[in-house]
Structure formats: C-alpha cells, structure tokens
Scaffold this motif. Sequence first.
Motif, mmCIF file in Angstrom:
data_model
loop_
_atom_site.group_PDB
_atom_site.id
_atom_site.type_symbol
_atom_site.label_atom_id
_atom_site.label_comp_id
_atom_site.label_asym_id
_atom_site.label_seq_id
_atom_site.Cartn_x
_atom_site.Cartn_y
_atom_site.Cartn_z
ATOM 1 N N MET A 57 0.840 -1.199 0.000
ATOM 2 C CA MET A 57 0.000 0.000 0.000
ATOM 3 C C MET A 57 0.878 1.253 0.000
ATOM 4 O O MET A 57 1.901 1.309 0.676
ATOM 5 C CB MET A 57 -0.904 0.002 1.247
ATOM 6 N N ARG A 58 0.487 2.239 -0.765
ATOM 7 C CA ARG A 58 1.220 3.506 -0.847
ATOM 8 C C ARG A 58 0.629 4.478 0.197
ATOM 9 O O ARG A 58 -0.542 4.851 0.093
ATOM 10 C CB ARG A 58 1.137 4.081 -2.242
ATOM 11 N N ILE A 59 1.453 4.882 1.167
ATOM 12 C CA ILE A 59 0.945 5.637 2.310
ATOM 13 C C ILE A 59 1.724 6.939 2.476
ATOM 14 O O ILE A 59 2.967 6.940 2.465
ATOM 15 C CB ILE A 59 1.072 4.812 3.609
ATOM 16 N N LEU A 60 0.994 8.040 2.662
ATOM 17 C CA LEU A 60 1.592 9.308 3.068
ATOM 18 C C LEU A 60 1.438 9.412 4.573
ATOM 19 O O LEU A 60 0.333 9.330 5.107
ATOM 20 C CB LEU A 60 0.896 10.486 2.387
ATOM 21 N N LEU A 61 2.560 9.605 5.272
ATOM 22 C CA LEU A 61 2.562 9.592 6.732
ATOM 23 C C LEU A 61 3.123 10.899 7.273
ATOM 24 O O LEU A 61 4.222 11.317 6.902
ATOM 25 C CB LEU A 61 3.407 8.417 7.237
ATOM 26 N N THR A 62 2.372 11.553 8.152
ATOM 27 C CA THR A 62 2.869 12.729 8.860
ATOM 28 C C THR A 62 3.073 12.364 10.325
ATOM 29 O O THR A 62 2.443 11.446 10.840
ATOM 30 C CB THR A 62 1.890 13.914 8.769
ATOM 31 N N ALA A 114 -3.486 5.656 0.967
ATOM 32 C CA ALA A 114 -3.910 5.999 2.316
ATOM 33 C C ALA A 114 -3.114 7.176 2.856
ATOM 34 O O ALA A 114 -1.945 7.382 2.489
ATOM 35 C CB ALA A 114 -3.754 4.801 3.251
ATOM 36 N N ILE A 115 -3.764 7.933 3.732
ATOM 37 C CA ILE A 115 -3.126 9.025 4.478
ATOM 38 C C ILE A 115 -3.179 8.648 5.954
ATOM 39 O O ILE A 115 -4.235 8.258 6.467
ATOM 40 C CB ILE A 115 -3.885 10.364 4.283
ATOM 41 N N ILE A 116 -2.060 8.767 6.642
ATOM 42 C CA ILE A 116 -2.041 8.621 8.104
ATOM 43 C C ILE A 116 -1.483 9.922 8.662
ATOM 44 O O ILE A 116 -0.294 10.222 8.505
ATOM 45 C CB ILE A 116 -1.190 7.428 8.562
ATOM 46 N N ASN A 117 -2.339 10.695 9.281
ATOM 47 C CA ASN A 117 -1.978 12.047 9.730
ATOM 48 C C ASN A 117 -1.862 12.067 11.258
ATOM 49 O O ASN A 117 -2.857 12.141 11.975
ATOM 50 C CB ASN A 117 -3.044 13.037 9.253
ATOM 51 N N LEU A 118 -0.613 12.032 11.747
ATOM 52 C CA LEU A 118 -0.337 12.018 13.184
ATOM 53 C C LEU A 118 0.310 13.301 13.669
ATOM 54 O O LEU A 118 0.539 13.453 14.879
ATOM 55 C CB LEU A 118 0.594 10.849 13.538
ATOM 56 N N HIS A 122 12.623 4.808 2.628
ATOM 57 C CA HIS A 122 11.374 5.539 2.441
ATOM 58 C C HIS A 122 11.619 6.816 1.622
ATOM 59 O O HIS A 122 12.744 7.287 1.492
ATOM 60 C CB HIS A 122 10.764 5.911 3.796
ATOM 61 N N HIS A 123 10.541 7.376 1.092
ATOM 62 C CA HIS A 123 10.613 8.641 0.376
ATOM 63 C C HIS A 123 10.292 9.758 1.359
ATOM 64 O O HIS A 123 9.412 9.610 2.215
ATOM 65 C CB HIS A 123 9.630 8.656 -0.785
ATOM 66 N N TYR A 124 10.996 10.892 1.246
ATOM 67 C CA TYR A 124 10.838 11.972 2.221
ATOM 68 C C TYR A 124 10.495 13.288 1.529
ATOM 69 O O TYR A 124 11.034 13.606 0.464
ATOM 70 C CB TYR A 124 12.120 12.147 3.044
ATOM 71 N N LEU A 125 9.593 14.038 2.166
ATOM 72 C CA LEU A 125 9.202 15.362 1.694
ATOM 73 C C LEU A 125 9.416 16.369 2.818
ATOM 74 O O LEU A 125 9.107 16.101 3.982
ATOM 75 C CB LEU A 125 7.725 15.389 1.292
ATOM 76 N N GLY A 126 9.921 17.558 2.455
ATOM 77 C CA GLY A 126 10.116 18.605 3.448
ATOM 78 C C GLY A 126 8.905 19.493 3.624
ATOM 79 O O GLY A 126 8.735 20.146 4.654
ATOM 80 N N LEU A 178 6.198 3.927 1.912
ATOM 81 C CA LEU A 178 5.932 5.089 2.758
ATOM 82 C C LEU A 178 6.552 6.353 2.182
ATOM 83 O O LEU A 178 7.713 6.366 1.774
ATOM 84 C CB LEU A 178 6.497 4.873 4.166
ATOM 85 N N THR A 179 5.753 7.416 2.169
ATOM 86 C CA THR A 179 6.259 8.761 1.915
ATOM 87 C C THR A 179 6.083 9.537 3.211
ATOM 88 O O THR A 179 4.962 9.669 3.715
ATOM 89 C CB THR A 179 5.495 9.457 0.777
ATOM 90 N N VAL A 180 7.188 10.017 3.758
ATOM 91 C CA VAL A 180 7.191 10.666 5.067
ATOM 92 C C VAL A 180 7.283 12.176 4.881
ATOM 93 O O VAL A 180 8.212 12.678 4.237
ATOM 94 C CB VAL A 180 8.368 10.164 5.922
ATOM 95 N N LEU A 181 6.316 12.892 5.441
ATOM 96 C CA LEU A 181 6.355 14.351 5.436
ATOM 97 C C LEU A 181 6.979 14.815 6.741
ATOM 98 O O LEU A 181 6.486 14.505 7.828
ATOM 99 C CB LEU A 181 4.941 14.921 5.304
#
Length: 296
Positions: free
Chosen positions: A1-6, A60-64, A43-47, A25-28
């Motif tokens: 699963m492709r997930i954007l995680l904050t 999916a989005i997981i917003n923590l 993992h992939h990282y975004l600033g 995982l793409t980590v913001l």
Amino acid sequence: MRILLTGATGFIGTALVSALADHQLTVLSRDPVKAKQKLGGQHHYLGNLEQLESLADFDAIINLAGEPIGDGRWTPQRKQAIETSRWQLTTRLTKLFFAAQQRPTTWINASAIGVYGPRDSSPVDESGPTGNDFAASVCTRWEAIASKVAQHTRLCIVRIGLVMHPDGGALAKMLPPFKMGGGGQIGSGSQMMSWIHRQDMIDLVIYLLGNKEADGLFNATAPTPVSNKQFVQALGHALHRPSVIPIPAAAMKLMFGEMSTLLLTGQAVLPRATQHVGFQFSFPTIEQCFSDLFRK
C-alpha cells in the motif's frame, strides 16, 4: 500500500514506520534529512507539501502530526503552536485531497481523548459529549477539519489516550522519580487515566488501515482505565519501588499553570467502537502492560 505519513518521527510515528515496513511510505517532515537518518533510507521523504503535486499517488493518508500538548506550560505562543501544527497541516491535506481526481481510499487521522474534556470517573465512549477546555477545543476543530473528507473516503479518527512505553510520552517522564524511590500519586489520585500500550496503539492503526468496514471515531485506550492512585501503585509494583510520595495539586499548578489540568483531571474512556469493529487488545490491563514493558 502507498501511504503518506505525517508525524513519523514522533514517539508513536517512529514505531509505526517500523511496523509498516512492507508498505511504500512517503514521510512528510520539517527536517527530511534528520527523518531519513532516524527512520532509514528505504522511504521517500518530503520537506513540505509544496513538493507534492497531488494525493493521487497514495492509497492511504495517516496524519499524526502535531506539537506535543503536555510538554510544558501553555503560553500563548505554545498554544498557537499546538493549534496550528494540527489545524493548518490537516487543512492543507484536505485541499490536496479534493484537488485530486483519484483520491486515497483511506484516511486515518489522530486526535486525543482530551476531546472529552475534564470529567469525573463516569465512563465515556466514542458517543460521549465533547468538552470545552483548551485541549478539547483543539481536538474538536482538528476532527472537524479532517471530517470534511468523510463523505468521499473512509475516515478513521483515532482518539489517543496516554501511550505507554518507556521510550517516550508520559511514562518516560514518570520513570526517573519512581526509579529513585520518589514516585507517588498526583493531587488527590482520584483522577482517571485512560492509557494504551504503544504496541496496541500501533496494532490498532494497522488494523484500521486494513479493515475496509471500519470508519468513524475510535478510542485508542485500553478497556480498563484506572485512577491515578491505582496507576502509580501498579507502576511502583512493576519497578519494585515505593510509590508513596504524593505530588500536591498546588505544586503542579505552580509548575505547569493551565496545562496542569491534564494531570489533575482525567477521563475514564472506553474503546467501545474500537472493540465493536473487532480489534483485540494484547494488553487490556495496566498490570499486563507494565509486566510487558518492565519484564526482566
């Protein structure tokens, strides 16, 4: 699963990243270099979100993400940071969501049991009323912003209790005085504490991620809340240390000001919706929790 995680570098997020190792995982993160050093280069990282053209690439989005609410006095500046770190990021994520032609099918958004406000020992579940103090107002608006996507994707809002693990959170702050024999109840000790083992917290997020029938509000709390007095007695027993030196309420108010309400009041929160969707806690009692965390 492709997930954007904050919030991936936080106390919960770090453990969650490890548990999601089989996913993309793409980590913001505000500091993607440090995040990569901490979480690994796989993992992939975004600033910032400006680097993200669309949410169409995510399942999916997981917003923590959010500034810790219990780490110090609630000065005006700290209150603003607590609010904006939650509200602004979630608002920007929802805008990206609605701008995407193909949208993530699952959105998991953090909240906290502070949404119920200071309460007596009467139990409250996901259907209960919300409070009107600062912590409750932060959570209420945070949930309202996330809820804008509810009619267009599967939204799970997870109201998190006191997460138990010696690596961080409230327990890490309690351990030093207890280990030196100086632990004890806070104030009257009658205030209720709704807690969850960090492993159950991580397992719940993963369970909600994979359960396509789950949506709505979920309390991330073990089914057996305890009073502060019971909590410190169980902790002292697990550490083989006394727990007889109380901390007066007046001292807490002097040290922490308005934030002391988090420590001097509480809620007996029950995870009825969480259990209704089939989630089973590995550590349902505080004794089982501490036995696992402090086993020799």
